[in-house]
Design an enzyme around this catalytic site. Structure first.
Site, PDB file in Angstrom:
ATOM      1  CB  SER A  91     -41.200  31.160  24.350  1.00 17.05           C
ATOM      2  OG  SER A  91     -39.887  30.633  24.452  1.00 17.05           O
TER       3      SER A  91
ATOM      4  CB  SER B  91     -39.436  27.560  25.388  1.00 19.10           C
ATOM      5  OG  SER B  91     -40.135  28.302  26.358  1.00 19.10           O
TER       6      SER B  91
ATOM      7  CE  LYS C  13     -38.072  31.250  21.529  1.00 20.67           C
ATOM      8  NZ  LYS C  13     -37.936  30.326  22.681  1.00 20.67           N
TER       9      LYS C  13
END
Length: 480
Positions: free
Chosen positions: A155, A179, A80
């Site tokens: 996210s 997320s 990420k």
């Protein structure tokens, strides 16, 4: 074997056994990224040179007699974008950080490298990881792997799409309000939100580089993958204190029990009083409960006695807002005060937290302790609690200012999008998402299994038992 369609565990075994090389596997993933990533914008940084250099080094190491190989030796993975990877940008899609280059690896990135992983690149996030869509002001929008008109989730949206589209077998993500879980649900893959403080977050943005650490509650860090075995493999690599964060506890994970469906006691929640789930989602919950029951599990519709869902959501949202607002000067916070009478629950939460009332803050923590005890006591009688991740399958991308529509009924955007996944963050309990079915439109629907704090081993055992009853991890048609 087609390397890009293998799980990380199987790929690691094949590389370790010499059936394929790390360079071969890495090149296959890089070729697929080059060919297919443009359609979805999952990876926003591709480190081709660094990945190939690491893969060649992995192959040389394997060729040495008696070489000790890590559990992910030679396996290409993604990270990420919010985590520091030395030499690459870490912006968390926040424009003031657009030129920020990491000078060291985040703790978890360093641990994955030490386990032998080859880092292909970094995946897209919304600004400061603060949305369940992935629309970055720096990198653009990530599109759902199943339908490009729909949200990828967030996210860890880029990571969820990368794993689903077979651009990466394993992703490192983060979760303070769903997320790692909602991208898994929206894209038809698996994910694990560990127990709060099981996994340290040093080198993750937010918090902002060089600024006091304020995200000390509820934030967790975990893997997205295509099997429960991969979730276990990754957790064992990344778990444990690193000396940077006092909260991280040295609690052993322990062995994962081998469980059969007939051994399980499962509580089921089809819908909660905050936001009623879609008819499609309810059907998947019902079908999964029946699947477990027919396999011999003891399945009961149940929830913790006395759990106040609305108060719990407000406490989660207020605590999240406190962590975001605490360093803001009064002149910036005052503009939120007038939102206290807003019809939107998330706006009211912002107004409460913006006052930085320390008495209210500690009273909130006390209520949080009570909610945690209620949910822990509830799970004395069950191995796991099965419930939705989100109220519906992936929605068509929209503005945050628009209400979220669930079967034609409007709900405040942020409230609806966190109405199911907030609870495991509030209680700090671990939660695993599995792809369990589809909507009428052919979109994947995942469900989450929540277990006791520090109980990942048993929860993984439960998830593996359910996984054996389900079809294999689905492949989006455009990426088959």
């Amino acid at each position: 074997m087609h390397q890009c369609f293998e799980t990380a565990t199987r790929l690691a075994r094949a590389i370790r056994n010499g059936r394929i090389g790390s360079q071969e596997a890495t090149e296959a993933h890089l070729e697929r990224i080059s060919r297919l990533n443009g359609a979805v914008n999952a990876l926003v940084v591709v480190d081709r040179a660094g990945a190939l250099k690491a893969a060649r080094a992995a192959d040389r190491a394997r060729a040495k007699k008696g070489a000790k190989l890590g559990p992910l030796h030679g396996v290409p993975i993604t990270i990420k974008e919010a985590f520091d990877v030395k030499g690459l940008h870490t912006t968390s899609s926040h424009p003031p950080l657009k030129d920020n280059i990491a000078t060291s690896d985040a703790t978890l990135v360093a641990r994955l490298r030490a386990a032998g992983a080859v880092i292909l690149g970094k995946t897209n996030v919304p600004e400061l990881c603060a949305d369940f869509q992935t629309d970055s002001p720096l990198f653009g929008t990530t599109k759902n792997a199943w339908d490009a008109s729909r949200t990828a989730g967030g996210s860890t949206g880029g990571g969820g799409v990368a794993v689903a589209a077979r651009l990466s077998p394993l992703e490192l993500g983060s979760d303070i309000g769903g997320s790692v879980r909602n991208p898994a649900h929206y894209n038809g893959i698996f994910s694990l939100k560990p127990t709060e403080w099981r996994v340290p977050g040093h080198g993750h943005v937010p918090d902002l580089p060089g600024v006091a650490r304020t995200v000390r509650f509820m934030g967790t860090f975990g893997p997205l993958a295509r099997s429960v075995d991969d979730l276990e493999l990754a957790l064992r690599i990344i778990a444990g204190p690193d000396g940077h964060e006092a909260e991280a506890a040295p609690v052993p994970i322990g062995p994962v029990p081998s469980l059969k469906a007939g051994d399980l006691r499962i509580a089921v929640l089809e819908s909660n009083p905050l936001v009623a789930v879609s008819n499609d989602t309810a059907k998947v919950v019902q079908a999964t409960a029946k699947l477990l029951s027919r396999a011999g599990a003891k399945v009961k519709r149940a929830e913790p006695a006395g759990l106040d869902w609305m108060q719990g959501w407000e406490d989660w949202c207020d605590l999240y807002q406190y962590e975001n607002r605490v360093l803001q000067p009064l002149s910036e916070r005052e503009r939120f005060f007038e939102m206290i009478d807003s019809p939107d629950p998330s706006a009211r939460s912002t107004a409460r937290a913006a006052r930085l009332d320390m008495g209210a803050f500690f009273t909130l923590l006390d209520r949080r302790d009570k909610a945690m005890r209620a949910c822990e006591t509830f799970l004395d009688d069950y191995d796991a609690w099965l419930m939705p991740v989100m109220p519906d399958a992936a929605f068509i991308r929209q503005s945050q200012q628009e209400p979220l529509m669930i079967d034609g009924k409007p709900h405040p955007y942020f409230f609806a999008g966190t109405s199911y996944n907030f609870l495991a963050n509030l209680t700090g309990q671990p939660s695993i998402v599995l792809p369990c079915g589809f909507s009428q439109d052919g979109l994947p629907i995942g469900l989450q299994l929540t277990g006791k704090r520090w109980g990942e081993a048993r929860l993984l055992g439960v998830a593996k038992a359910l996984e054996r009853l389900l079809p294999p991890c689905p492949v989006p048609p455009a990426f088959a």
